[in-house]
Write an enzyme that holds these catalytic residues in place. Structure first.
Site, mmCIF file in Angstrom:
data_model
loop_
_atom_site.group_PDB
_atom_site.id
_atom_site.type_symbol
_atom_site.label_atom_id
_atom_site.label_comp_id
_atom_site.label_asym_id
_atom_site.label_seq_id
_atom_site.Cartn_x
_atom_site.Cartn_y
_atom_site.Cartn_z
ATOM 1 N N HIS A 66 -10.223 -10.393 7.001
ATOM 2 C CA HIS A 66 -9.374 -9.201 6.976
ATOM 3 C C HIS A 66 -10.130 -8.087 6.250
ATOM 4 O O HIS A 66 -11.054 -8.346 5.472
ATOM 5 C CB HIS A 66 -8.070 -9.499 6.245
ATOM 6 C CG HIS A 66 -7.140 -10.396 6.996
ATOM 7 N ND1 HIS A 66 -5.792 -10.440 6.741
ATOM 8 C CD2 HIS A 66 -7.352 -11.287 7.988
ATOM 9 C CE1 HIS A 66 -5.210 -11.309 7.539
ATOM 10 N NE2 HIS A 66 -6.143 -11.848 8.315
ATOM 11 N N GLU A 84 -9.373 -6.158 3.741
ATOM 12 C CA GLU A 84 -9.332 -6.206 2.283
ATOM 13 C C GLU A 84 -10.225 -7.310 1.735
ATOM 14 O O GLU A 84 -10.956 -7.096 0.761
ATOM 15 C CB GLU A 84 -7.887 -6.416 1.805
ATOM 16 C CG GLU A 84 -6.942 -5.298 2.198
ATOM 17 C CD GLU A 84 -6.251 -5.516 3.547
ATOM 18 O OE1 GLU A 84 -5.212 -4.881 3.779
ATOM 19 O OE2 GLU A 84 -6.752 -6.322 4.381
ATOM 20 N N CYS A 139 -1.550 -8.246 3.540
ATOM 21 C CA CYS A 139 -0.856 -9.487 3.895
ATOM 22 C C CYS A 139 -0.878 -10.409 2.677
ATOM 23 O O CYS A 139 -1.564 -10.122 1.688
ATOM 24 C CB CYS A 139 -1.539 -10.138 5.095
ATOM 25 S SG CYS A 139 -3.104 -10.959 4.692
ATOM 26 N N CYS A 197 -4.484 -11.314 1.572
ATOM 27 C CA CYS A 197 -5.212 -10.188 0.996
ATOM 28 C C CYS A 197 -4.636 -9.797 -0.361
ATOM 29 O O CYS A 197 -5.384 -9.449 -1.284
ATOM 30 C CB CYS A 197 -5.195 -9.008 1.956
ATOM 31 S SG CYS A 197 -6.123 -9.343 3.477
#
Length: 157
Positions: free
Chosen positions: A54, A56, A84, A87
């Protein structure tokens, strides 16, 4: 333009550029400290076949490598969307000081990125989660933890 708006705009630009380049979903992130960019990241899940890639997490990995440390105290994570659960947990582990985000998790859900299920699963007892989990206690595992607790030169994190 404030630093927050400047770095958030960069995260949003990354989200769009990398999504249009078919590198992953529409998510971008920038980590900055004291007005300087430590690292940038973008969603690379589909281009790297890595479900943890992801924006992040990618930015956190790069920032830690750039500063040579696993903590990012004093740094801010700017991200195109509310993180999320994975993250968010990564931001806590990295000891980031702040998160500034643009889109919300509800807006992400509206385009097919719905994390509500994971948010709902996390607080459940392991036996109550939809992902089957089995506890198999073992002495060698207990011994490894005891060795860590007694290790005089360990680096706490």
């Amino acid at each position: 333009m404030s630093d927050d708006e400047f770095f958030l705009a960069r995260a949003i630009k990354l989200s769009r550029e990398r999504m249009e380049a078919n590198q992953g979903g529409p998510f971008g992130a920038v980590i900055a400290r004291d007005g300087e960019v430590l690292a940038e990241g973008w969603n690379m899940v589909t281009s790297s076949n890595d479900p943890t890639a992801h924006a992040e997490v990618t930015a956190i990995r790069r920032a830690c490598e750039a500063v040579g440390h696993f903590e990012l105290k004093g740094a801010t994570l700017y991200t195109s969307c509310e993180p999320c659960p994975m993250c968010l947990a990564s931001a806590y582990w990295a000891r980031l000081s702040r998160i500034v985000y643009a889109n919300t998790r509800d807006e992400a859900a509206a385009i097919g990125f719905d994390d509500a299920f994971i948010y709902d699963e996390v607080p459940k007892a392991p036996r109550d989660r939809s992902l089957e989990m089995e506890h198999h206690p073992r002495q060698d595992a207990t011994d490894a933890f005891a060795a860590w607790a007694a290790k005089p030169d360990k680096i706490q994190y």
